[in-house]
Design a protein around this motif. Structure first.
Motif, PDB file in Angstrom:
ATOM      1  N   LEU A 235     -25.360  41.296  43.938  1.00  0.00           N
ATOM      2  CA  LEU A 235     -25.183  42.511  44.731  1.00  0.00           C
ATOM      3  C   LEU A 235     -24.979  43.758  43.876  1.00  0.00           C
ATOM      4  CD1 LEU A 235     -22.880  40.834  47.349  1.00  0.00           C
ATOM      5  CD2 LEU A 235     -25.190  41.652  47.768  1.00  0.00           C
ATOM      6  N   GLY A 236     -24.310  43.609  42.730  1.00  0.00           N
ATOM      7  CA  GLY A 236     -24.096  44.747  41.843  1.00  0.00           C
ATOM      8  C   GLY A 236     -23.204  45.802  42.456  1.00  0.00           C
ATOM      9  N   LEU A 237     -23.495  47.071  42.150  1.00  0.00           N
ATOM     10  CA  LEU A 237     -22.738  48.167  42.737  1.00  0.00           C
ATOM     11  C   LEU A 237     -23.019  48.209  44.233  1.00  0.00           C
ATOM     12  CD1 LEU A 237     -20.894  50.621  42.059  1.00  0.00           C
ATOM     13  CD2 LEU A 237     -22.988  52.013  42.063  1.00  0.00           C
ATOM     14  N   TYR A 238     -21.952  48.301  45.041  1.00  0.00           N
ATOM     15  CA  TYR A 238     -22.069  48.084  46.486  1.00  0.00           C
ATOM     16  C   TYR A 238     -21.315  49.194  47.229  1.00  0.00           C
ATOM     17  CZ  TYR A 238     -21.863  45.166  50.799  1.00  0.00           C
ATOM     18  OH  TYR A 238     -21.964  44.662  52.073  1.00  0.00           O
ATOM     19  N   PRO A 239     -21.889  50.397  47.313  1.00  0.00           N
ATOM     20  CA  PRO A 239     -21.201  51.482  48.022  1.00  0.00           C
ATOM     21  C   PRO A 239     -21.124  51.212  49.532  1.00  0.00           C
ATOM     22  CG  PRO A 239     -22.928  52.326  46.571  1.00  0.00           C
ATOM     23  CD  PRO A 239     -23.123  50.859  46.677  1.00  0.00           C
ATOM     24  N   VAL A 240     -20.016  51.629  50.134  1.00  0.00           N
ATOM     25  CA  VAL A 240     -19.819  51.529  51.575  1.00  0.00           C
ATOM     26  C   VAL A 240     -19.788  52.951  52.121  1.00  0.00           C
ATOM     27  CG1 VAL A 240     -18.310  50.705  53.426  1.00  0.00           C
ATOM     28  CG2 VAL A 240     -18.529  49.384  51.307  1.00  0.00           C
ATOM     29  N   VAL A 241     -20.750  53.283  52.998  1.00  0.00           N
ATOM     30  CA  VAL A 241     -20.895  54.656  53.476  1.00  0.00           C
ATOM     31  C   VAL A 241     -21.015  54.684  54.999  1.00  0.00           C
ATOM     32  CG1 VAL A 241     -21.943  55.429  51.324  1.00  0.00           C
ATOM     33  CG2 VAL A 241     -23.411  54.567  53.167  1.00  0.00           C
ATOM     34  N   ASP A 242     -20.892  55.886  55.574  1.00  0.00           N
ATOM     35  CA  ASP A 242     -20.806  55.982  57.031  1.00  0.00           C
ATOM     36  C   ASP A 242     -21.919  56.794  57.688  1.00  0.00           C
ATOM     37  OD1 ASP A 242     -20.127  58.505  56.186  1.00  0.00           O
ATOM     38  OD2 ASP A 242     -18.174  58.555  57.197  1.00  0.00           O
ATOM     39  N   ARG A 243     -22.998  57.104  56.926  1.00  0.00           N
ATOM     40  CA  ARG A 243     -24.101  57.837  57.558  1.00  0.00           C
ATOM     41  C   ARG A 243     -25.395  57.669  56.764  1.00  0.00           C
ATOM     42  NH1 ARG A 243     -20.690  61.984  55.446  1.00  0.00           N
ATOM     43  NH2 ARG A 243     -19.599  61.977  57.445  1.00  0.00           N
ATOM     44  N   PHE A 244     -26.499  57.964  57.444  1.00  0.00           N
ATOM     45  CA  PHE A 244     -27.828  57.814  56.849  1.00  0.00           C
ATOM     46  C   PHE A 244     -28.003  58.688  55.619  1.00  0.00           C
ATOM     47  CE2 PHE A 244     -32.133  59.719  56.618  1.00  0.00           C
ATOM     48  CZ  PHE A 244     -32.826  58.612  56.155  1.00  0.00           C
ATOM     49  N   TRP A 246     -26.001  59.478  53.309  1.00  0.00           N
ATOM     50  CA  TRP A 246     -25.471  58.813  52.117  1.00  0.00           C
ATOM     51  C   TRP A 246     -26.390  57.669  51.688  1.00  0.00           C
ATOM     52  CZ3 TRP A 246     -22.389  60.463  48.616  1.00  0.00           C
ATOM     53  CH2 TRP A 246     -21.326  61.306  48.912  1.00  0.00           C
ATOM     54  N   VAL A 247     -26.896  56.912  52.636  1.00  0.00           N
ATOM     55  CA  VAL A 247     -27.821  55.820  52.309  1.00  0.00           C
ATOM     56  C   VAL A 247     -29.025  56.374  51.568  1.00  0.00           C
ATOM     57  CG1 VAL A 247     -29.367  54.064  53.278  1.00  0.00           C
ATOM     58  CG2 VAL A 247     -27.092  54.411  54.271  1.00  0.00           C
ATOM     59  N   GLU A 248     -29.597  57.440  52.076  1.00  0.00           N
ATOM     60  CA  GLU A 248     -30.775  58.055  51.446  1.00  0.00           C
ATOM     61  C   GLU A 248     -30.451  58.529  50.036  1.00  0.00           C
ATOM     62  OE1 GLU A 248     -34.160  61.206  52.935  1.00  0.00           O
ATOM     63  OE2 GLU A 248     -32.046  61.688  53.347  1.00  0.00           O
ATOM     64  N   ARG A 249     -29.336  59.177  49.892  1.00  0.00           N
ATOM     65  CA  ARG A 249     -28.930  59.726  48.593  1.00  0.00           C
ATOM     66  C   ARG A 249     -28.749  58.631  47.554  1.00  0.00           C
ATOM     67  NH1 ARG A 249     -23.971  64.090  48.416  1.00  0.00           N
ATOM     68  NH2 ARG A 249     -24.057  64.670  46.192  1.00  0.00           N
ATOM     69  N   LEU A 250     -28.085  57.548  47.948  1.00  0.00           N
ATOM     70  CA  LEU A 250     -27.804  56.457  47.008  1.00  0.00           C
ATOM     71  C   LEU A 250     -29.060  55.667  46.657  1.00  0.00           C
ATOM     72  CD1 LEU A 250     -24.439  55.286  48.607  1.00  0.00           C
ATOM     73  CD2 LEU A 250     -24.715  56.365  46.358  1.00  0.00           C
ATOM     74  N   LEU A 251     -29.943  55.481  47.618  1.00  0.00           N
ATOM     75  CA  LEU A 251     -31.193  54.776  47.332  1.00  0.00           C
ATOM     76  C   LEU A 251     -32.027  55.541  46.308  1.00  0.00           C
ATOM     77  CD1 LEU A 251     -32.221  53.572  50.914  1.00  0.00           C
ATOM     78  CD2 LEU A 251     -31.442  52.135  49.016  1.00  0.00           C
ATOM     79  N   ASN A 252     -31.987  56.844  46.389  1.00  0.00           N
ATOM     80  CA  ASN A 252     -32.723  57.671  45.423  1.00  0.00           C
ATOM     81  C   ASN A 252     -32.177  57.536  44.010  1.00  0.00           C
ATOM     82  OD1 ASN A 252     -34.729  58.878  47.043  1.00  0.00           O
ATOM     83  ND2 ASN A 252     -33.247  60.330  47.903  1.00  0.00           N
ATOM     84  N   GLY A 254     -31.145  54.662  42.804  1.00  0.00           N
ATOM     85  CA  GLY A 254     -31.410  53.302  42.360  1.00  0.00           C
ATOM     86  C   GLY A 254     -30.398  52.263  42.787  1.00  0.00           C
ATOM     87  N   VAL A 255     -29.508  52.609  43.712  1.00  0.00           N
ATOM     88  CA  VAL A 255     -28.550  51.621  44.220  1.00  0.00           C
ATOM     89  C   VAL A 255     -29.303  50.589  45.064  1.00  0.00           C
ATOM     90  CG1 VAL A 255     -26.505  51.265  45.652  1.00  0.00           C
ATOM     91  CG2 VAL A 255     -26.685  53.306  44.212  1.00  0.00           C
ATOM     92  N   LYS A 256     -29.053  49.309  44.811  1.00  0.00           N
ATOM     93  CA  LYS A 256     -29.814  48.252  45.458  1.00  0.00           C
ATOM     94  C   LYS A 256     -29.074  47.540  46.589  1.00  0.00           C
ATOM     95  CE  LYS A 256     -33.725  48.521  43.374  1.00  0.00           C
ATOM     96  NZ  LYS A 256     -34.932  48.913  44.161  1.00  0.00           N
ATOM     97  N   THR A 257     -27.772  47.812  46.719  1.00  0.00           N
ATOM     98  CA  THR A 257     -26.992  47.199  47.805  1.00  0.00           C
ATOM     99  C   THR A 257     -26.078  48.257  48.407  1.00  0.00           C
ATOM    100  OG1 THR A 257     -26.945  45.127  46.533  1.00  0.00           O
ATOM    101  CG2 THR A 257     -25.506  45.276  48.461  1.00  0.00           C
ATOM    102  N   ILE A 258     -26.145  48.420  49.718  1.00  0.00           N
ATOM    103  CA  ILE A 258     -25.340  49.418  50.416  1.00  0.00           C
ATOM    104  C   ILE A 258     -24.831  48.802  51.710  1.00  0.00           C
ATOM    105  CG2 ILE A 258     -25.314  51.708  51.511  1.00  0.00           C
ATOM    106  CD1 ILE A 258     -27.685  52.457  49.701  1.00  0.00           C
ATOM    107  N   GLN A 259     -23.625  49.183  52.122  1.00  0.00           N
ATOM    108  CA  GLN A 259     -23.129  48.800  53.441  1.00  0.00           C
ATOM    109  C   GLN A 259     -22.983  50.061  54.290  1.00  0.00           C
ATOM    110  OE1 GLN A 259     -18.990  47.193  55.387  1.00  0.00           O
ATOM    111  NE2 GLN A 259     -19.699  46.099  53.575  1.00  0.00           N
ATOM    112  N   LEU A 260     -23.550  49.998  55.503  1.00  0.00           N
ATOM    113  CA  LEU A 260     -23.408  51.093  56.451  1.00  0.00           C
ATOM    114  C   LEU A 260     -22.293  50.732  57.422  1.00  0.00           C
ATOM    115  CD1 LEU A 260     -24.474  53.820  57.483  1.00  0.00           C
ATOM    116  CD2 LEU A 260     -26.072  52.556  58.940  1.00  0.00           C
ATOM    117  N   ARG A 261     -21.168  51.437  57.285  1.00  0.00           N
ATOM    118  CA  ARG A 261     -20.008  51.180  58.132  1.00  0.00           C
ATOM    119  C   ARG A 261     -19.660  52.442  58.909  1.00  0.00           C
ATOM    120  NH1 ARG A 261     -14.618  48.887  55.433  1.00  0.00           N
ATOM    121  NH2 ARG A 261     -14.204  51.062  54.898  1.00  0.00           N
TER     122      ARG A 261
END
Length: 428
Positions: A235-244, A246-252, A254-261
């Motif tokens: 899983l590696g670095l695993y940020p937990v965020v609360d909106r799209f 943040w997901v878009e920003r982190l994917l850009n 190179g983050v490969k694992t994200i939790q949308l909470r």
């Protein structure tokens, strides 16, 4: 070294307490109280007097043969029920006390609740072979909460001291500061370890640290190993965020694992999830949907993360059959054993450090406990809770497969630079 007081003090007790790093005390105490008390067999008038002035945890092992039980002891037995935090007994002993037959798992539950009406604070009822089964089923309840512990059966006849070892291990675990529910799991692990690692006799070793010894904890007795969920990649670095956004920003980055909470169910919730799931797939990254498992199935998500309360209502079979990854939050031995009964894709361990992201009824576990979980469990582990850039190297050094963070990124003065730094630390 903490001490445990017992009214019998046999060698099995002494060795078990020693294995857990405790000292056994049999002399009456006055000013210095023991960390926990174990009462075995008879509950004497002297024992009752002692317990009336004791505030710590008490375990009563009702391992009393019928020949020892006398009519005049019944009043002490009734008083003992109310003084012990947990009454440990098997179905034969329950039959004797209640004057009934306990031959099914349903009857075990009924017997346990009837024992509560006699004054017991909680009951740990040890199951006897009911059919040709290789599984051992034990039931615990305090009237409000209850669960079954399922484990491969051990031949008690070959090791008659195991009963005493079990109750001593429960007492010892509570003396070490574990809550009763956790102590029951630890004690079952200790007994299983004692037989598994023993040769001609039982093994009185240290604190149990092997998943092989971990029982399955569930609301019903299990009759086979749980079907595992889809295995998890690193899983590696695993940020937990609360909106799209943040997901878009982190994917850009190179983050490969994200939790949308997303905590609140708003009108835009489904669209936020839809966009996040689609974008994660485009980047070939894994997005875990927290809590909203029904929406995750509807939107063809790849993964779901559930907290302990979510496990009560989620359709776990549907999640498994659709091939989603499942992560489960845990904070103690009770919750780890409950997750073990599901065989999830990964287990989250936390909080590792004090955190302000959410109110936590659990104390911070620290890196040392995280290292113990890493030694104990074969599941991929995710560390979470209070982890920041300064603490990251110590957490990564434990070898966990993922490190979850919230405020270290979302509340950073420069989230982009923090993300890059955390990614580099994860890879070191």
């Amino acid at each position: 070294m903490s001490t445990v007081w017992t009214n019998i003090g046999n060698e099995a007790d002494r060795q078990t307490f020693r294995g857990l790093g405790l000292e056994m005390q049999t002399q009456q105490f006055h000013k210095t109280q023991p960390a926990a008390i174990k009462i075995e067999e008879r509950f004497s008038a002297e024992d009752i007097q002692i317990l009336n002035h004791y505030s710590g945890p008490v375990v009563w092992d009702f391992s009393l043969s019928l020949s020892q039980y006398a009519e005049e002891n019944k009043r002490n037995v009734s008083t003992g029920f109310s003084l012990a935090d947990v009454l440990v007994l098997n179905t034969h002993e329950a039959e004797f006390i209640l004057n009934c037959r306990v031959k099914t798992h349903h009857a075990m539950q009924e017997a346990a609740y009837e024992l509560l009406t006699l004054g017991a604070k909680s009951v740990f009822l040890l199951g006897q072979p009911m059919q040709e089964s290789s599984w051992q089923h034990d039931y615990w309840t305090n009237g409000t909460r209850s669960f079954w512990l399922t484990q491969h059966r051990i031949d008690d006849a070959k090791y008659p001291e195991l009963r005493s070892i079990l109750s001593a291990a429960i007492t010892g675990a509570m003396a070490l500061g574990h809550l009763l529910e956790d102590a029951l799991v630890i004690a079952k692990m200790y007994v299983h370890q004692a037989v598994r690692r023993g040769q001609v006799s039982v093994y009185y070793g240290g604190f149990p640290e092997d998943e092989t010894d971990l029982p399955y904890l569930a609301s019903k007795p299990l009759y086979e190993r749980p079907q595992p969920f889809k295995p998890c990649h690193r899983l590696g670095l695993y940020p937990v965020v609360d909106r799209f956004s943040w997901v878009e920003r982190l994917l850009n980055f190179g983050v490969k694992t994200i939790q949308l909470r997303i905590k609140e169910k708003t009108e835009t919730l489904e669209e936020e999830m839809r966009q996040s799931i689609a974008l994660a797939k485009k980047y070939q990254s894994t997005l875990f949907i927290n809590d909203y498992w029904e929406m995750a199935l509807k939107l063809n998500a790849e993964a779901v993360h559930l907290g302990q309360s979510d496990l009560d209502t989620a359709d776990l079979d549907a999640i498994r059959e659709r091939g989603l990854l499942l992560g489960v939050s845990t904070h103690c031995y009770y919750e780890v054993a409950r997750a073990h009964a599901l065989s999830p894709s990964y287990i989250a361990i936390g909080p590792i450090f004090p955190t302000t992201s959410k109110e936590m009824p659990f104390a911070a576990q620290g890196v040392e406990c995280l290292q113990r979980w890493k030694r104990t469990l074969n599941y991929p582990l995710v560390a979470i809770g209070g982890i920041n850039i300064e603490r990251m190297p110590d957490v990564v050094a434990t070898g966990v497969q993922g490190v979850a963070l919230i405020s270290a990124i979302t509340e950073a003065s420069d989230p982009d630079q923090s993300t890059l730094k955390l990614l580099s630390l994860m890879e070191q």
